[in-house]
Write an enzyme that holds these catalytic residues in place. Structure first.
Site, mmCIF file in Angstrom:
data_model
loop_
_atom_site.group_PDB
_atom_site.id
_atom_site.type_symbol
_atom_site.label_atom_id
_atom_site.label_comp_id
_atom_site.label_asym_id
_atom_site.label_seq_id
_atom_site.Cartn_x
_atom_site.Cartn_y
_atom_site.Cartn_z
ATOM 1 N N ARG A 38 46.489 86.342 25.405
ATOM 2 C CA ARG A 38 46.535 84.659 25.962
ATOM 3 C C ARG A 38 46.547 84.081 26.308
ATOM 4 O O ARG A 38 46.091 82.346 25.209
ATOM 5 C CB ARG A 38 47.414 85.281 27.301
ATOM 6 C CG ARG A 38 48.241 87.131 27.450
ATOM 7 C CD ARG A 38 49.499 86.433 26.916
ATOM 8 N NE ARG A 38 50.220 87.611 26.034
ATOM 9 C CZ ARG A 38 50.963 88.100 27.244
ATOM 10 N NH1 ARG A 38 51.433 87.629 28.531
ATOM 11 N NH2 ARG A 38 51.929 89.576 27.013
ATOM 12 N N ASP A 143 60.817 80.694 39.599
ATOM 13 C CA ASP A 143 59.582 81.635 38.554
ATOM 14 C C ASP A 143 58.569 80.579 38.336
ATOM 15 O O ASP A 143 58.213 79.148 38.834
ATOM 16 C CB ASP A 143 60.109 81.832 36.932
ATOM 17 C CG ASP A 143 59.411 82.535 36.804
ATOM 18 O OD1 ASP A 143 59.590 84.274 36.628
ATOM 19 O OD2 ASP A 143 57.953 83.122 36.399
#
Ligand SMILES: C[S@@+](CC[C@H](N)C(=O)[O-])C[C@H]1O[C@@H](n2cnc3c(N)ncnc32)[C@H](O)[C@@H]1O
Length: 278
Positions: A38, A143
């Site tokens: 990532r 979120d």
């Protein structure tokens, strides 16, 4: 850009610290490859050659913009329509009880809504349960990831994604778009979309800027990333926001064991706020 294949421990731990301090996300040992991949994604986007240089950039980012991208990159967004279906059966029963008792206003929260499958499944379930009754209902879907919220707002899903809902619900609640050669996509109808509001909220940083009381809260498959103090803060906030008789659903792999709360356990991963329903 180096592959970050075996990110060294000291470096790994620094990224873990940032993930924890900024989002309460506890990255376990063994997640070095995930974090490496990532981080490499952010390095490519920014043309930064090494993970160490990226860390320096992240730490010097006073405005906090890159931290948001970093958290986007490391939070895992897996979700699906009708995931853990018992919760939606409970929701159907809860909404029907509320409608039968003459309630005219219902409020729901999907606390880690990811790409929208969970809050749209809630919306379909609620619409089905309410039928023709005149009820003002809304879902707040939140979120931490701005990217995933964009996808949720777009409300467009590949056919295989909506399959769990079955044909009848798919026809009632989605507009079909012919895929150019590939799979068709399905867009949630405006009548349903207008019931949802999407917002970025960091669950690790209470208090949350929203009014209660809420009739049901889905907070599923996100507490696994948090340690006990962060979970405690989150559950305390949810409990405060729930109306008496309202329900909380957590992920099947999660538990409130070790957390102080006054909720009644109705079943595995299903909790109810005590008190007399309005
Ligand atoms: C595995 S998904 C779960 C989605 C959905 N609730 C479900 O059960 O299918 C976890 C979501 O939590 C979000 N998340 C992680 N840390 C968060 C935080 N501190 N605050 C809010 N959301 C967070 C991630 O961005 C991701 O979309």
């Amino acid at each position: 850009v180096e592959a970050n294949a075996k990110m060294e421990q000291t470096l790994f731990r620094k990224f873990c610290d940032i993930a924890y301090e900024r989002a309460g996300i506890r990255l376990q040992k063994g997640k070095e490859a995930l974090v490496g991949a990532r981080v490499a994604r952010r390095q490519r986007a920014l043309r930064i050659p090494t993970a160490r240089k990226y860390l320096e950039f992240l730490e010097s980012d006073a405005a906090g913009d890159e931290v948001i991208h970093f958290l986007d990159a490391i939070s895992t967004n897996f979700t699906s329509f009708l995931r853990e279906p018992e919760h939606f059966d409970r929701l159907t029963a809860l909404v029907k009880r509320a409608v039968d008792s003459g309630k005219k206003r219902l409020r729901f929260w999907s606390a880690a809504s990811s790409s929208g499958e969970e809050p749209y499944t809630m919306a379909i379930t609620i619409a089905e349960a309410i039928g023709r009754a005149d009820v003002d209902w809304r879902i707040l879907a939140t979120d931490i990831s701005t990217q995933i919220l964009e996808r949720a707002r777009a409300a467009r899903y590949a056919q295989h994604t909506v399959d769990p809902l079955g044909k009848a619900l798919r026809r009632r609640y989605f507009i079909r778009h012919k895929g150019a050669g590939g799979e068709d996509t399905f867009e949630v109808i405006p009548e349903l979309r207008k019931r949802l509001v999407f917002k970025r909220i960091n669950l690790a940083k209470p208090p949350f800027p929203m009014p209660g009381p809420l009739d049901a809260v889905f907070c599923r498959n996100v507490m696994i990333y948090f340690d006990r103090p962060v979970r405690q803060g989150l559950v305390g906030q949810i409990e405060r926001l729930l109306a008496p008789g309202a329900e909380l659903y957590i992920g099947h792999a999660e538990t409130l064991t070790g957390i102080d709360h006054h909720l009644r356990t109705l079943g595995p991963s299903i909790y109810c706020k005590l008190g007399i329903a309005r």
